[in-house]
Design a protein around this motif. Structure first.
Motif, short mmCIF file in Angstrom:
data_model
loop_
_atom_site.label_atom_id
_atom_site.label_comp_id
_atom_site.label_asym_id
_atom_site.label_seq_id
_atom_site.Cartn_x
_atom_site.Cartn_y
_atom_site.Cartn_z
N ARG A 131 20.53 38.48 -18.20
CA ARG A 131 20.36 38.25 -16.76
C ARG A 131 19.42 37.08 -16.50
NH1 ARG A 131 17.29 39.26 -12.74
NH2 ARG A 131 15.69 40.20 -14.02
N ARG A 132 18.32 37.10 -17.27
CA ARG A 132 17.37 35.99 -17.10
C ARG A 132 18.04 34.68 -17.47
NH1 ARG A 132 13.15 39.54 -18.83
NH2 ARG A 132 13.40 38.94 -20.99
N GLN B 99 20.34 33.92 -14.79
CA GLN B 99 19.58 33.52 -13.60
C GLN B 99 19.13 32.08 -13.75
OE1 GLN B 99 16.33 36.10 -12.76
NE2 GLN B 99 15.83 35.08 -10.86
N GLU C 56 20.11 29.26 -11.47
CA GLU C 56 19.12 28.44 -10.79
C GLU C 56 19.38 26.97 -11.04
OE1 GLU C 56 15.52 30.10 -12.24
OE2 GLU C 56 15.49 31.71 -10.75
#
Lengths: 329, 1058
Positions: free
Chosen positions: B260-261, B264, B268
């Motif tokens: 997820r990071r 993300q 981003e």
């Protein structure tokens, strides 16, 4: 959809599902029911008397299942009494005095039904040449050594102003009444012999209509049967009252059915009931209720009479003798 | 791996156990029943055998003794036995002899008795053996026992053998067996069921429930509840499974968190770069895009899902496909490392959006077959947009530098804009010089009919988008012409030409001044995007720059023309060397030097009055900024050494950081001449003023003399003829003196017009008499007059003055002598304006003065009436004569015309409106008139000069009037306010004190309107407003006045009902 919520741990859990418990309860119920034996058939002893025929009419009308009520046809009242004493019968149709005799013998009985009240059904028949009661003096009179015989003979002698000593008493069982008539001068008898002998020319000197309420036929059972077979008893009485209604409303059909057993014609069957009154449900309720005409009074009077005449050797208790609780509507 | 099939333990395990248990029980029951029934049957047969054998013996014994009844008893007693359903003795004929049920007695057994079988009965009789038969359902046993019903009396042998027939009911026994069986299995069954329940409970508690729990947490994990843990504890496989699950869940949570990071971060990055992403399965065509990809072209992801390559192609601009396909092909063939192309895509709103696609095959099949390709997509519309705008701007700037006309540049701007915003039209309207109308500027793509319709439209608060934008000097965005009130009056026009929206922006030059509008039209209702606003702003600026630049160029060209074509000499010379930098053609031409020559010269070289030093000194104030301009007169010297008068206007100008002296030279040769003329006129004016002052005082003196002469004459009475002659000469001399003063006043142009009804002939004759004495001897004066009297209402003295002037002009025009003719005639002025007289139609009197002189050239003719214009030598005339004549005729509602033929002479004609004949008034009989002129009203006389006042008082008293006298206005006011009855105020105009006669008259009219007013004045210089003030017109008696004139005016005023 995932209804995992059903399995959330915070929900109270029944370890056994309800439906399984329900099934088990049903199975256990069935098992219990099976392990409780059904009431054994009621064996009701009968002898040969028109007043008892409505029971056989009920059988003929398929109102009785053999597995619940089995009518045992015995040749005479003595066999019935014997079977009652030996407890081979659960109940029997008897004259009231016969029932009192059984009580004296220590048999605990209950009267649950009045079958009939003799109103001319019991007779003293004499050979044609004897024209009056007084004419019996010194004559041989055949009589069954039963209370009924004794009551009727006694009443007839009383009416003629005679005593037993004035006549010769010949003992005669019910199945030999015709023979006894032939060999003696007079006979104390009842239907169907009555009709046959009258047809042979016998002379009617005295009948029970002159002593109303004194000769009563009743259905008795052993006291414990009222507790072990309450349903069967109700079943028994229910069939009986239906048969009575059938006799009342369709007398021809009833007479035709009864004629085979009685060995007389249908017309004779109906005629044979002239001297007998058959109280129905309401009549029975009246008799079982308190009152001057009540069965209790009759029993008390009869017991007293029988003791007096030495038909009973001792005082008997008739306190719980009458049980009208099966006279359901 | 082969699948491992499993079943629902929750259901099947209990079911299996339950079925097994029930089956076991059933088998036990079945076996028990088999055994018990068999035993029962055997026992029953044994019992029947014994019991019926006993009965047979009993009955045979009783029968042998003939005791049939007892035999029957024995049988019937057996009936008590419950199982004995039927028990009868049947004779060999098959009839029932003895029975438990009397109903069958004597009947045929086969017919009456159920279950009775004749065959078995016969067999029994024959074999003399008992016969048993158990029914198939084992419910009954039927038995036949042979029985001797009758014996031979003497022997033991039977005489009649029958049979006992028994129906034995096993039902009761069977029921008892069942009861026994049930009772025997009841406990095991209960125990079994209890065990079953315990089993289920156990299964649920320790197998199913944990498994369900595991299922639940697995499902929740599958649904995204990361990190969820099972609560299984204890030992065994399930507990281990729980632990494994927990471990797996934790690991998964960690992994997902990492993922997820990572996602993300990726998101981003994607978000930060504002790019869309895509992935394309080249083999299946399946295409996956993200939100941003869809958003770039105005869609949501859902709207474009499912996406395939065809959708992709459908959205792309067909013109760009070839290029992008080529790129793709080269990448797929591994010629290019990656795929990169700029293409246009159709936005949901219909616009084209520029996107930059970058991509790369990320998976290959067998090394040469691309499988999957992924990439990014960036919205480069703004960049492209900016690029296109920049290109357009550069193009416009190039055109501005070049020779393109403004229209060409504006057309280019419009076409360029339309290329950027496909499908829209742009238009430029220019505000005209008065700032009220919009003119067509450029709109190459709009229908020409429409352009014509809006060309010249007047701006206003609700004149479409452009008219309104120009009017309010602000941007007007009309996104839907059909609905916008601004377009209410032009809706049909717009719709006729398929215009749905119009965004107009004012084009401004410096100081926010509107010079036009720049508008974008859309065929359909539309709202401009932010980009469009920017484009509009930039293009509006470009248009403004273009217009200003082109207008500036035009102005420069114009000033250049002015500079070059100016008749004035204009010089630019260097601030340091003072050498001429530039000189216009007038300068070159006038001086006779070429530009090349001038560039080596300084102003000192052409200004002989200056030395380099004096000129440098002259420039000092300019250099120091003390003066902005220096104007001086000097002379210029031509190449041929001739000189001329000039006026020099010298300025120091800064032009593009370069300082230059600018000299504008006026040739003042003519001006100098005019100055001489002006000096003459000023001299004459001064003389006039002087004369006017003298004339006034002289008038008063004449009044006194005239008055006193009249009184003297009256007092003396009838005398000798000599004395009469003396008086007449004296009176005549006074009259002539008065006339002379009038002429003097007329010359000084200070007198007012006092129109009178005059017979033209009288005036001309009078003038002619006067003129004949002033004309030279070689000049004859003739008058040509009509027989009838012609009346006009003009100031007679002015008319005389005019005739005098014209005659003098005529005389001056005939130096060698000639004839001056003064004529009068009636002239009808009709529709045609023969001499441009500008007169209304009607009857006029034409008075002409003709000479036989040199005539006037046509060039000079048109200047004749201009002031100071004269063809005479300086000093010979003021140049004011004809202009005075012209002014007089105009003032008298007439006109003037000059007709001249050079060499033949000149005729000047004056036209005056003819008026009706009023000679009767003027010719009243003397005595009658005297009577008429008498009166008795109270007259207040206001006159500062005591002698004049006395003459007036005496005249008035003689006529019968009552008089009051004061010497100034204030005193007159006091008398009027005192309530003294006054019928008429007779006042001089010019009086010392704060209030003059006019002011007194005004005050009286306002406060005492019943008082009639007559003013008198001999000199009105500076007081012309007295008569011109139309609000307060007062009758005025000119000094000096005769008694008769006074009497007439007084009477007229008194009789006049105001």
């Amino acid at each position: 959809m995932h209804n995992h919520d059903m399995y959330r741990e915070d929900r109270p859990t029944f370890l056994v599902p309800r439906h399984i418990v329900a099934c088990l309860v049903v199975v256990l119920g069935i098992l219990t029911a099976c392990s409780q034996p059904p009431e054994p058939p009621l064996r009701i002893g009968t002898s040969f008397w028109p007043g008892y025929e409505p029971l056989h009419l009920a059988k003929s009308l398929d109102l009785y299942d053999d597995y619940r009520v089995k009518l045992i046809e015995l040749v005479n009242a003595s066999d019935v009494l014997h079977a009652m004493r030996t407890r081979n019968l659960e109940g029997a149709v008897l004259t009231l005095d016969e029932a009192l005799t059984l009580i004296q013998d220590g048999i605990d009985l209950r009267v649950i039904l009045v079958m009939d009240v003799s109103n001319g059904g019991d007779v003293l028949l004499a050979k044609p040449e004897i024209k009056t009661l007084a004419g019996l003096r010194g004559k041989r009179v055949a009589v069954e050594y039963t209370a009924v015989g004794a009551i009727l003979l006694d009443a007839a002698l009383e009416a003629a102003g005679l005593t037993v000593a004035d006549i010769e008493v010949v003992a005669c069982t019910v199945d030999r009444h015709e023979d006894c008539y032939s060999s003696a001068n007079a006979v104390v008898t009842f239907e169907p012999v009555r009709t046959r002998l009258l047809n042979q020319g016998a002379r009617l000197l005295f009948d029970s209509s002159q002593i109303p309420g004194r000769i009563v036929d009743v259905l008795v059972v052993h006291a414990e049967i009222t507790e072990t077979h309450p349903e069967s008893l109700q079943y028994l009485l229910g069939g009986y009252f239906q048969a009575l209604e059938h006799l009342q409303h369709q007398p021809d059909d009833a007479a035709r059915r009864m004629a085979v057993r009685l060995g007389i014609t249908a017309a004779e069957v109906l005629a044979s009931y002239d001297g007998i009154s058959l109280p129905g449900l309401s009549g029975n309720k009246t008799l079982f209720a308190d009152g001057p005409e009540s069965l209790q009074t009759t029993v008390a009077d009869l017991a007293h009479y029988m003791l007096e005449k030495k038909l009973l050797s001792e005082v008997i208790s008739v306190e719980n003798f009458i049980d009208g609780s099966f006279l359901a509507d | 791996m082969k699948s491992l099939r499993v079943i629902s333990l929750h259901f099947w395990l209990p079911a299996l156990v339950g079925v097994t248990f029930i089956l076991s029980i059933l088998i036990v029951i079945f076996n028990a029943r088999q055994i018990l029934e068999s035993e029962l049957t055997n026992r029953s047969i044994q019992f029947i055998n014994i019991d019926l054998n006993a009965l047979v013996q009993d009955m045979e014994r009783e029968l042998s003794f003939g005791n049939d009844n007892d035999a029957n008893r024995a049988l019937s007693i057996r009936g008590i036995n419950t199982e004995y359903e039927t028990l009868v003795a049947v004779d060999k004929q098959g009839r029932v002899q003895f029975t438990t049920h009397k109903i069958w007695l004597g009947q045929l057994a086969e017919a009456a008795i159920p279950h009775f079988d004749s065959n078995r009965f016969r067999e029994t009789l024959e074999e003399r053996e008992p016969d048993f038969l158990v029914s198939d359902d084992r419910r009954i046993i039927t038995a036949y026992f042979p029985i001797t019903l009758e014996r031979h009396p003497d022997e033991l042998r039977p005489l009649h053998v029958g049979a006992l027939f028994l129906v034995y009911d096993l039902g009761y026994a069977m029921d008892a067996i069942w009861m026994e069986i049930w009772q025997s299995v009841e406990i095991p069954l209960l125990v079994g069921l209890l065990g079953f329940i315990l089993l289920i409970a156990f299964l649920r508690s320790y197998a199913t429930r944990p498994l369900r729990h595991l299922l639940s947490v697995t499902q929740r994990l599958a649904e995204g509840e990361l990190g969820i843990e099972s609560k299984l504890s204890g030992t065994g496989v399930l507990a281990e499974l729980g632990k494994s699950f927990n471990s797996m869940s934790r690991q998964l949570k960690e992994n997902v968190e990492v993922l997820r990071r990572s996602e993300q971060r990726q998101q981003e990055i994607i978000w930060g770069t504002n790019v869309g992403t895509w992935e394309w399965n080249i083999q299946t065509g399946e295409t996956i895009i993200n939100d941003r990809w869809a958003e770039i072209i105005g869609y949501t992801l859902e709207e474009l899902t499912p996406m395939d390559f065809d959708t992709w192609l459908a959205l792309a601009h067909p013109d760009d496909l070839k290029r992008s396909n080529e790129q793709l092909k080269r990448h797929l063939s591994r010629e290019l490392d990656y795929y990169k192309t700029e293409t246009r895509f159709r936005h949901k709103n219909g616009d084209w959006v520029w996107v930059l696609d970058r991509g790369k095959v990320i998976e290959w099949i067998e090394d040469d077959k691309p499988l999957r390709m992924s990439g990014t997509r960036a919205d480069i519309s703004e960049r492209k947009w900016a690029e296109e705008i920049s290109v357009l701007e550069n193009k416009v700037l190039e055109m501005l530098i070049g020779t393109s006309s403004m229209t060409e540049i504006l057309d280019s701007i419009n076409l360029g804009v339309e290329k950027i915003i496909t499908g829209l039209f742009s238009s430029i309207l220019l505000l005209d010089s008065d700032g009220t109308h919009l003119k067509y500027g450029s709109a190459p793509s709009l229908p020409s009919d429409y352009n014509q319709a809006v060309d010249g439209i007047e701006i206003g608060p609700n004149v479409g988008s452009c008219g309104t934008a120009a009017y309010f000097n602000k941007q007007v965005i009309v996104s839907d012409i059909a609905k916008d009130p601004l377009w209410a009056n032009y809706r049909d026009l717009a719709q006729m030409h398929g215009l749905g929206a119009c965004w107009s922006t004012p084009i401004r030059k410096s100081h926010d001044i509107v010079i036009g509008t720049f508008a974008i039209y859309s065929p359909v209702p539309k709202v401009p995007t932010q980009n469009m606003f920017e484009l509009i702003d930039r293009m509006t600026n470009m248009v403004a720059v273009t217009i200003e630049r082109k207008r500036a160029e035009k102005e420069i060209a114009r000033f250049s023309r002015i500079f070059e074509d100016s008749l004035n000499e204009i010089y630019l010379f260097d601030i340091d060397s003072l050498k001429f930098v530039q000189a216009n053609s007038a300068a070159q031409h006038n001086l006779g030097f070429s530009m090349e020559e001038l560039q080596e010269m300084t102003p000192v070289d052409i200004k002989p009055e200056f030395t380099p030093e004096s000129f440098a000194e002259l420039l000092v104030p300019l250099r120091k900024g003390k003066k902005e301009i220096i104007v001086f007169e000097t002379i210029h010297q031509r190449k041929d050494s001739s000189i001329y008068d000039v006026e020099v206007h010298l300025q120091l100008l800064k032009l593009d950081n370069e300082e230059l002296f600018v000299a504008i030279i006026l040739d003042i040769t003519n001006k100098k001449k005019q100055e001489a003329t002006l000096n003459q006129a000023q001299k004459m004016e001064a003389v006039g003023q002087l004369t006017g002052g003298i004339a006034h005082d002289f008038n008063n003196l004449l009044s006194i003399i005239s008055g006193n002469l009249r009184f003297l004459r009256q007092d003396i009475g009838e005398t000798s003829e000599d004395i009469d002659e003396l008086f007449e000469d004296a009176t005549s001399a006074v009259d002539d003196g008065a006339e002379l003063t009038q002429r003097l006043l007329g010359f000084s142009r200070t007198r007012l017009l006092y129109p009178e009804y005059k017979n033209v002939n009288d005036t001309i004759e009078k003038s002619a008499r006067f003129l004949s004495r002033t004309l030279a001897d070689n000049t004859e004066l003739e008058t040509v007059l009509p027989d009838e009297a012609l009346f006009i209402n003009v100031d007679p003295s002015q008319l005389e003055n005019a005739l005098l002037n014209l005659s003098i002009n005529a005389r001056d025009a005939m130096v060698q002598g000639g004839t001056i003719t003064i004529s009068a005639e009636r002239y009808y002025h009709g529709d045609g304006d023969e001499y441009s007289l500008s007169l209304p139609e009607g009857d006029y009197v034409k008075i002409s003065v003709s000479d036989t002189g040199s005539g006037i050239s046509p060039e000079n003719l048109q200047h004749l009436f201009e002031p100071f214009y004269t063809t005479k030598e300086v000093g010979k005339g003021s140049g004011l004569g004809l202009s005075m004549v012209f002014g007089f005729t105009q003032q008298s509602k007439g006109s003037c015309h000059i007709d001249s033929t050079p060499g033949e002479g000149t005729t000047v004609s004056m036209y005056f409106p003819e008026v009706a004949d009023n000679r009767n008034i003027g010719q009243k009989p003397e005595d009658e008139e005297e009577l008429f002129l008498r009166g008795s009203e109270v007259i207040l006389v206001v006159e500062d000069e005591p002698r004049v006042r006395r003459v007036a008082l005496r005249d008035l008293r003689k006529l019968g009037y009552q008089t009051l006298e004061v010497e100034n206005a204030d005193m007159a006011k006091t008398i009027i306010e005192s309530g003294e009855p006054v019928d008429l105020l007779f006042s001089d105009v010019l009086m010392p004190g704060e209030m003059d006669g006019h002011m007194l008259a005004v005050w009286t009219r306002e406060n005492y309107p019943q008082i009639k007013i007559l003013l008198t004045s001999g000199y009105s210089k500076g007081k012309t407003e007295v008569r011109e003030d139309k609000a307060h017109p007062f009758p005025l008696l000119r000094k000096p006045y005769s008694s008769k004139n006074l009497a007439r005016q007084i009477k007229t005023v008194l009789m006049n009902v105001s």
